[in-house]
Design an enzyme around this catalytic site. Sequence first.
Site, PDB file in Angstrom:
ATOM      1  N   CYS A   1      -7.797   9.387  23.501  1.00 18.24           N
ATOM      2  CA  CYS A   1      -8.259   9.181  22.119  1.00 18.24           C
ATOM      3  C   CYS A   1      -7.673  10.245  21.211  1.00 18.24           C
ATOM      4  CB  CYS A   1      -9.781   9.193  22.055  1.00 18.24           C
ATOM      5  SG  CYS A   1     -10.429   8.931  20.385  1.00 18.24           S
TER       6      CYS A   1
ATOM      7  N   CYS B   1     -10.113  11.403  18.509  1.00 19.09           N
ATOM      8  CA  CYS B   1     -11.150  12.313  18.998  1.00 19.09           C
ATOM      9  C   CYS B   1     -10.618  13.729  19.202  1.00 19.09           C
ATOM     10  CB  CYS B   1     -11.725  11.814  20.315  1.00 19.09           C
ATOM     11  SG  CYS B   1     -12.227  10.093  20.319  1.00 19.09           S
ATOM     12  N   ASP B   2      -9.438  13.834  19.802  1.00 16.68           N
ATOM     13  CA  ASP B   2      -8.969  15.123  20.300  1.00 16.68           C
ATOM     14  C   ASP B   2      -7.718  15.671  19.632  1.00 16.68           C
ATOM     15  OD1 ASP B   2     -11.044  15.031  22.186  1.00 16.68           O
ATOM     16  OD2 ASP B   2      -9.833  13.829  23.545  1.00 16.68           O
TER      17      ASP B   2
END
Length: 309
Positions: A133, A136-137
């Site tokens: 992701c 997300c990261d």
Amino acid sequence: MLDLAIIGGGPAGLTAGLYATRGGLKNVTMFEMGMPGGQITGSSEIENYPGQGEIMSGMDLMANWPEQAMKFGLKHEMNQVSNVVKEGDIFKVTTADGNIQEAKTVLLATGSVPRRAGFKGENEFFGRGISTCATCDGFFYKGKEVAVIGGGDSAIEEAVYLSKICSKVYLVHRRDTYRAAPSTIEHMKACENIEEVTNVMVEEVYGDAMGVTGLKVKNRETEEIRDLPVPGVFVFVGRDVLNEPIKQEDGSFLCDVNEQGEVIVDLKMKTSTPGLYAAGDVRIDAAKQVVCAAGDGATAAVNIIEYIG
């Protein structure tokens, strides 16, 4: 007894819930462990949803869907469905807490999850430098170099997203051609800090106690090994369908599935088992697009209403 049990709260499940309840079904419950919206809520940029002229995040796109669906009577049970069986004309839906609910019909809209690539170090460093992701990261690698593994739309779209955050992105693909849409590829090639590393196989991801420190790839023709010293690796090599709820005790499935485990449906989203429907990424030939999943959900709901009579 439920008129309809919807398993999954993504675009397909929410749309089915909206159409089913607005269409007259009184007892409709959607089983979803987390907040409704589905995996699209993790997407950084969406610019191809009809009617939405501006680029927005998946979270923003899905923000109003649950409220709209529940306005007509859809109930959300924050629980995971572990198993579905059929006894006579009735489905028995078992949740993770052991509770069993009966339903006249069931819609499987569980979607799919990112597939593991299977290279050395993937499991060891997953969550410690290996991610699926970028939204997300990606922030953790601001100003740093990262690698993206894959050659489809998701891989290339996320490489473009990361190129805006990271100093450099290595796009690692086992072939020298991509499976993505031409416009997506064109967008990627216009990014000056994306380097294409093609026709290679991932040998391993390595690191230390702190996490990933690099990635080794082997050229498929020359077998030359190249070392990419990156602290972050993002893997996008396909998805596995979440068909566990319809798996039976003997290892068979409640309905027909193909070799990949995707549920076989007709144009009405019907499966081989009367009263059981499937929609979205869990079904065969799914386009893996929000608008298509939503269309599946609407189609399924209309036909479920007809089936119940």
